[in-house]
Structures are given as C-alpha cells and as structure tokens.
Design a protein around this motif. Structure first.
Motif, PDB file in Angstrom:
ATOM      1  N   LEU A   1      39.025  29.673  28.481  1.00 53.24           N
ATOM      2  CA  LEU A   1      38.730  29.498  27.052  1.00 53.24           C
ATOM      3  C   LEU A   1      37.862  28.261  26.850  1.00 53.24           C
TER       4      LEU A   1
ATOM      5  N   ALA B   1      39.949  37.931  21.348  1.00 56.27           N
ATOM      6  CA  ALA B   1      39.535  38.141  22.740  1.00 56.27           C
ATOM      7  C   ALA B   1      40.690  37.810  23.681  1.00 56.27           C
ATOM      8  N   ILE B   2      41.395  36.715  23.400  1.00 60.97           N
ATOM      9  CA  ILE B   2      42.515  36.321  24.275  1.00 60.97           C
ATOM     10  C   ILE B   2      43.594  37.413  24.248  1.00 60.97           C
TER      11      ILE B   2
ATOM     12  N   ALA C   1      32.205  34.908  20.894  1.00 63.57           N
ATOM     13  CA  ALA C   1      32.948  34.895  19.620  1.00 63.57           C
ATOM     14  C   ALA C   1      32.075  34.540  18.418  1.00 63.57           C
TER      15      ALA C   1
ATOM     16  N   ALA D   1      36.659  33.675  27.174  1.00 67.05           N
ATOM     17  CA  ALA D   1      36.464  33.656  25.711  1.00 67.05           C
ATOM     18  C   ALA D   1      35.468  32.542  25.401  1.00 67.05           C
TER      19      ALA D   1
ATOM     20  N   ASN E   1      37.720  35.296  16.366  1.00 62.15           N
ATOM     21  CA  ASN E   1      37.203  36.210  17.405  1.00 62.15           C
ATOM     22  C   ASN E   1      37.683  35.787  18.795  1.00 62.15           C
ATOM     23  N   GLN E   2      37.788  34.460  19.003  1.00 60.24           N
ATOM     24  CA  GLN E   2      38.302  34.002  20.307  1.00 60.24           C
ATOM     25  C   GLN E   2      39.770  34.390  20.464  1.00 60.24           C
TER      26      GLN E   2
ATOM     27  N   ILE F   1      42.717  33.592  32.185  1.00 64.72           N
ATOM     28  CA  ILE F   1      41.953  33.474  30.945  1.00 64.72           C
ATOM     29  C   ILE F   1      41.247  32.128  30.971  1.00 64.72           C
TER      30      ILE F   1
ATOM     31  N   ASP G   1      33.496  37.505  26.559  1.00 63.85           N
ATOM     32  CA  ASP G   1      33.473  37.742  25.106  1.00 63.85           C
ATOM     33  C   ASP G   1      32.731  36.613  24.390  1.00 63.85           C
TER      34      ASP G   1
END
Ligand code: GZL
Ligand code: ZN
Length: 350
Positions: free
Chosen positions: A119, A105-106, A95, A62, A101-102, A117, A93
């Motif tokens: 981030l 995505a998660i 964002a 993300a 948006n993040q 994941i 992704d």
C-alpha cells in the motif's frame, strides 16, 4: 495464490493417504501400496506451467494514482520488478488519488487471497479498519512511499520510503546557504509554498521540515495545496501572484507543481531560476526537473527516490525465507542544485 496451492497439496496428500486404505479413513497400516506407476493419482497432476503459475507469489499493489512523474516512475519500478520471471503475479490498482478506491482495492486483494498487500497510502489516516481486515485474513501488508497513522502498528509489516522531514530541512538548509552566498542573508525574504496532497506523509513531512529551519528574516506568506499535480500547481501559483507583489521564493512540494508554478510566473511576465527574480525550490528530482534546471527555470530539487519496487521485492523475499525486516526503512536521497544538473542528468535512474 501460493497460499491456496499449499492447502490443495495438503488435502491431496491427505486424500492420497486415505485412498491407499481403500477409501475409508483407517488406522490399519496401508495395504501393500501398488507400485507408484499404477497408483491412481490423488489429483490429475497439474501440467508444469500451471504448477509454476500456482507457485507465484501474488502481490496486490494499491497505488495512489498517476498524478506525477514521481508516481509514474514508482509504478514502473513495481511493474518491472513484480513479473513472473521473478516469481511474482502482480495485481495493480490505480486509485486516482482517492482513499476510498484504495480501501476497495485492499478488500478486493483480501477476497482474491493474495500473498502480500503493498500500500502507498494517499493520506496517513483512515486505515485502521481495512488493515485490521487484512490482518485477520492473515495477509501481510507492506507500506511503500507514504506512511499510515494507525493505533496498532502491527497492522503493517514495515514501511520503506523517503525521509520527508529531512527533505524539508534540507530544502531550507539549501536556501540558507544559497542566500548567504548571494549576500542576501539579512534580506527580508517572502516565501510561498505549494503543498502536496494535505495529509500525505510527503506533504506533512516536507512542510514540517522546512518550517523547522525558517530563518528569522524569512516570512511564509502563504501555503496551499496543489495536490502534487502540475495543473493545480499552476492554478495556485497564479492566485499567489495576484495576491502578493513581492514573492522571493516558491517552495513546491514536488516537481510537477514546480513546473506549473514556473509556467504561471512566466505568464505573469516575471522571471525565476538562478538568473530570475523568484527562487524555485522543488522536491522529487525527476529527470524533467534536471531539464528544468538546465533550462534555467528551477534552482534546486531535493531528491525523493521512487524506485521502491526492488526494495519491496527484497522485503518479501526476506519474509518468505522466514527472516525479519526493520519496521522503518529510509532510502538514501540527495539535494540537486542547478549548477550541477547538466553533469548529473545522465546518471539519473528516473
Ligand atoms: C513522495 C510521494 C509524492 C511525490 C509526489 O514519496 O509520496 O507523491 O513527492 C507524488 O510527486 O505525487
Ligand atoms: Zn522580497
């Protein structure tokens, strides 16, 4: 994906065991097992490439957005590291610098049952709920670049990135030495700051670090966010130039905002850089910053290394082999002044 393969293989093995007992669950010793070549395979054996695909470690990344040269280099380092040849499948992704948006995505990564994941949190707060969902799904979260501020730090495995407070301190330290060398240690110095995205670790740390090392003769006239982008940086600098007629130093919390500020200064008929009226202090030290220093526009850029792809890959490999990793891992960073830019630019990796 790896996670799913494991469960398929286990159920296939279970099915195979049951089938040798004529299909019903039995505690009787399995009948004389037919020679391997005649045994009905529990599952059509997946062709090699499919099996190989199933062996890939699936990583959901993300990413913040594409707001700066730093971000572009950071994304590139992930896309070149997390390839099938290295045993990965990357789901990426962007964002567009929006936290919602993040978070989306998660949640999508959780739905897709990724193995990890990664981030790069656009801001530090607002992550507790979605990281709890990842934890409940049993998916490890690795933080890269910026930090999160959560009540329970078991919500993430670890964090790797720049030491933003130290970067801010190093910038102020450079200014102090520079002014002393110029014989201006006792001069009243007026400073403005173009801050990064408010609440982003890089903004919080750089602002705090610089403020902690302000000299008594320095005045911070104003601070405003330029969102880490060149266009917004130029816009904010234009407003500063209209408000203040004696700006001695601009602190831009990333190179792209510094580029915007330099354009605004020149458009206002003023000068900047080592030979100019206004000192430009920047952060990131991307290649374009070295070009700006060689052109005589920027005085110094404090490095914040973006090449976290290989570092995160190494963390994943350690975790995959049952190892443990430090909770916080800082990357090495330097301070790059204009005087050495021409000699250094050739060795820069981003
Ligand atoms: C720093 C990173 C910042 C960079 C900016 O680790 O979070 O975000 O300094 C980027 O260029 O936009
Ligand atoms: Zn002045």
């Amino acid at each position: 994906m790896k996670r799913k393969v494991l469960s398929v293989l286990l159920s296939a093995a279970l099915a195979a065991t049951l089938m040798t007992g004529c299909g019903q669950a039995t505690s009787e010793p399995a009948a004389e097992a037919a020679p391997a070549e005649e045994a009905a395979p529990a599952e059509e054996a997946a062709p090699a490439e499919e099996a190989a695909a199933d062996e890939l470690i699936v990583v959901g990344y993300a990413q913040v957005g594409a707001e700066s040269d730093w971000r572009t280099a950071n994304t590139e380092s992930f896309k070149t590291e997390f390839v099938e040849a290295n045993g990965y499948k990357l789901i990426f992704d962007d964002a567009q610098q929006k936290q919602e948006n993040q978070i989306k995505a998660i949640r999508s990564f959780i739905q897709q049952e990724v193995d990890y994941i990664v981030l790069a949190p656009v801001v530090e707060t607002g992550w507790d709920t979605v990281l709890q969902e990842a934890k409940e799904a049993g998916i490890p979260v690795i933080l890269s670049d910026r930090m999160v501020d959560v009540a329970d730090d078991s919500l993430y495995e670890c964090w790797v990135g720049g030491n933003f407070v130290k970067e801010g301190e190093d910038a102020a330290g450079w200014l102090s030495e520079y002014l002393t060398a110029q014989g201006r240690a006792d001069e009243e110095i007026n400073i403005v700051t173009l801050q990064g995205t408010i609440g982003a670790s890089a903004q919080v740390g750089r602002t705090e670090g610089f403020a902690s090392k302000m000299a008594d003769t320095w005045t911070m006239l104003d601070m405003q966010t330029g969102e880490f982008t060149q266009s917004k940086g130029q816009e904010v600098m234009e407003s500063f130039l209209k408000q203040y007629d004696d700006i001695d130093v601009v602190v831009a919390e990333n190179d792209n905002m510094a580029f915007g500020a330099i354009d605004a200064i020149k458009a206002a008929g003023k000068t900047c850089g080592p030979e100019g009226d206004i000192i430009i202090i920047s952060f990131d030290a991307v290649k374009a910053a070295f070009e700006s220093m060689i052109a005589g526009d920027m005085n110094v850029s404090v490095e914040c290394n973006p090449l976290h792809g290989p570092r995160v890959s190494e963390i994943i490999q350690t975790l995959e082999s049952g190892g443990t990793v430090d909770k916080v891992m800082y990357v090495d960073e330097g301070v790059f002044p204009a005087e050495t830019a021409a000699d250094t630019i050739g060795s820069r990796a981003y």
